[in-house]
Motif scaffolding. Structure first.
Motif, PDB file in Angstrom:
ATOM      1  N   MET A   1      16.626  40.495  27.120  1.00 58.63           N
ATOM      2  CA  MET A   1      16.991  41.211  28.354  1.00 58.63           C
ATOM      3  C   MET A   1      15.778  41.448  29.246  1.00 58.63           C
ATOM      4  O   MET A   1      15.901  41.641  30.450  1.00 58.63           O
ATOM      5  N   ASN A   2      14.602  41.456  28.644  1.00 60.15           N
ATOM      6  CA  ASN A   2      13.379  41.665  29.426  1.00 60.15           C
ATOM      7  C   ASN A   2      12.613  40.368  29.676  1.00 60.15           C
ATOM      8  O   ASN A   2      11.443  40.394  30.052  1.00 60.15           O
ATOM      9  N   ASN A   3      13.293  39.234  29.426  1.00 65.86           N
ATOM     10  CA  ASN A   3      12.684  37.918  29.637  1.00 65.86           C
ATOM     11  C   ASN A   3      11.344  37.761  28.916  1.00 65.86           C
ATOM     12  O   ASN A   3      10.396  37.209  29.476  1.00 65.86           O
ATOM     13  N   GLU A   4      11.289  38.270  27.706  1.00 66.13           N
ATOM     14  CA  GLU A   4      10.046  38.158  26.922  1.00 66.13           C
ATOM     15  C   GLU A   4      10.132  36.934  26.018  1.00 66.13           C
ATOM     16  O   GLU A   4      11.153  36.725  25.349  1.00 66.13           O
ATOM     17  N   ASP A   5       9.082  36.172  25.993  1.00 71.89           N
ATOM     18  CA  ASP A   5       9.056  34.951  25.194  1.00 71.89           C
ATOM     19  C   ASP A   5       8.509  35.279  23.798  1.00 71.89           C
ATOM     20  O   ASP A   5       7.311  35.141  23.545  1.00 71.89           O
ATOM     21  N   VAL A   6       9.379  35.779  22.922  1.00 72.65           N
ATOM     22  CA  VAL A   6       8.930  36.120  21.567  1.00 72.65           C
ATOM     23  C   VAL A   6       9.909  35.547  20.547  1.00 72.65           C
ATOM     24  O   VAL A   6      11.091  35.356  20.841  1.00 72.65           O
ATOM     25  N   THR A   7       9.366  35.295  19.359  1.00 72.57           N
ATOM     26  CA  THR A   7      10.204  34.877  18.241  1.00 72.57           C
ATOM     27  C   THR A   7      10.210  36.007  17.225  1.00 72.57           C
ATOM     28  O   THR A   7       9.145  36.480  16.808  1.00 72.57           O
ATOM     29  N   ILE A   8      11.394  36.446  16.871  1.00 72.40           N
ATOM     30  CA  ILE A   8      11.508  37.542  15.896  1.00 72.40           C
ATOM     31  C   ILE A   8      12.422  37.062  14.775  1.00 72.40           C
ATOM     32  O   ILE A   8      13.589  36.728  15.018  1.00 72.40           O
ATOM     33  N   GLU A   9      11.877  36.991  13.569  1.00 71.65           N
ATOM     34  CA  GLU A   9      12.673  36.563  12.418  1.00 71.65           C
ATOM     35  C   GLU A   9      12.614  37.639  11.355  1.00 71.65           C
ATOM     36  O   GLU A   9      11.803  38.571  11.458  1.00 71.65           O
ATOM     37  N   GLU A  10      13.446  37.511  10.346  1.00 70.32           N
ATOM     38  CA  GLU A  10      13.467  38.576   9.345  1.00 70.32           C
ATOM     39  C   GLU A  10      13.563  38.036   7.928  1.00 70.32           C
ATOM     40  O   GLU A  10      14.080  36.930   7.721  1.00 70.32           O
ATOM     41  N   MET A  11      13.062  38.788   6.993  1.00 75.93           N
ATOM     42  CA  MET A  11      13.301  38.544   5.571  1.00 75.93           C
ATOM     43  C   MET A  11      13.155  39.874   4.835  1.00 75.93           C
ATOM     44  O   MET A  11      12.601  40.832   5.386  1.00 75.93           O
TER      45      MET A  11
END
Ligand code: SF4
Ligand code: SF4
Length: 222
Positions: free
Chosen positions: A55-65
């Motif tokens: 929504m904030n046009n941020e270029d990030v990758t967020i993954e989880e484990m």
């Protein structure tokens, strides 16, 4: 178990703002039991962070484990296979878990996603209560199994303060008076005479007086 609560998403977003590839790391033990940092909460937080980033046009990758335990080296080492692409880890372990991961991966920022709260028990669905301060010298025998350090609002060791009303604590009527519980319980088991001795001032040296505590068991090291 150790309890915790998730930090506000905005606080988390501020802490992770400098990073582009973030691993949200859950823990399947205590913080899963208190619905703060288990697999489900980890997936939900990662999803909320992804949505906020989009929504904030941020270029990030967020993954989880999620690890079974973040505070045990044998489990933390599983990150060896996956941690390389990430430039930060957002840990949903307790404070011990965050520090265990940070110690093993000193070159990676490990960010706390929870506020670690207390040692306690699950009382009911969605309800946890503090019952132990980890004082290092358990007095529960003397007090009939009710800890006055953790459960009396004034931590009184020699009898009630006199302010309870109908068995509720004068500091907060939502909680039972620990001393009422102590007396009722000792009475039930014929142990009221234990209260005739003056309990000496608590020896806090067994908690943190000597710095961070350690348990070393040579019989377990072989
Ligand atoms: S006496 Fe100490 S160890 Fe025992 S329950 Fe209370 S705080 Fe915990
Ligand atoms: S009312 Fe009971 S629990 Fe509350 S401070 Fe007094 S003795 Fe402690």
């Amino acid at each position: 178990m150790i309890t915790g609560e998730q930090k506000p998403v905005e606080e988390i977003r501020q802490m992770i703002a400098p990073y582009k590839r973030i691993l949200v790391l859950g823990c399947g033990s205590c913080v899963a039991e208190c619905s703060a940092g288990g697999e489900k909460e980890t997936a939900m937080l990662a999803s909320a962070l992804r949505m906020a980033a989009r929504m904030n046009n941020e270029d990030v990758t967020i993954e989880e484990m999620t690890l079974d335990r973040q505070c045990v080296m044998q489990f933390v080492i599983q990150l060896d296979k996956v941690i390389d692409p990430y430039d930060a880890v957002l840990s949903l372990g307790c404070g011990a878990g965050v520090q265990a991961v940070a110690e093993m991966y000193p070159e990676v920022p490990i960010i706390p996603g929870l506020n670690t709260e207390f040692l306690g028990e699950t009382k009911a669905q969605g309800e946890w209560a503090e019952t132990c301060l980890g004082c290092g010298d358990c007095m529960l025998y003397h007090f009939g199994g009710i800890c006055p350090l953790a459960r009396c609002s004034k931590q009184i060791l020699n009898g009630p303060c006199g302010g309870s009303v109908d068995g509720r604590c004068e500091v907060n009527p939502d909680i039972p008076c620990a001393w009422q519980l102590i007396i009722d319980r000792l009475d039930k088991f014929g142990g009221l005479d234990r209260l005739e001795d003056i309990y000496p001032p608590k020896d806090w040296s067994k908690k943190q007086g000597g710095g961070p505590r350690k348990i070393i068991r040579e019989d377990q090291q072989k």
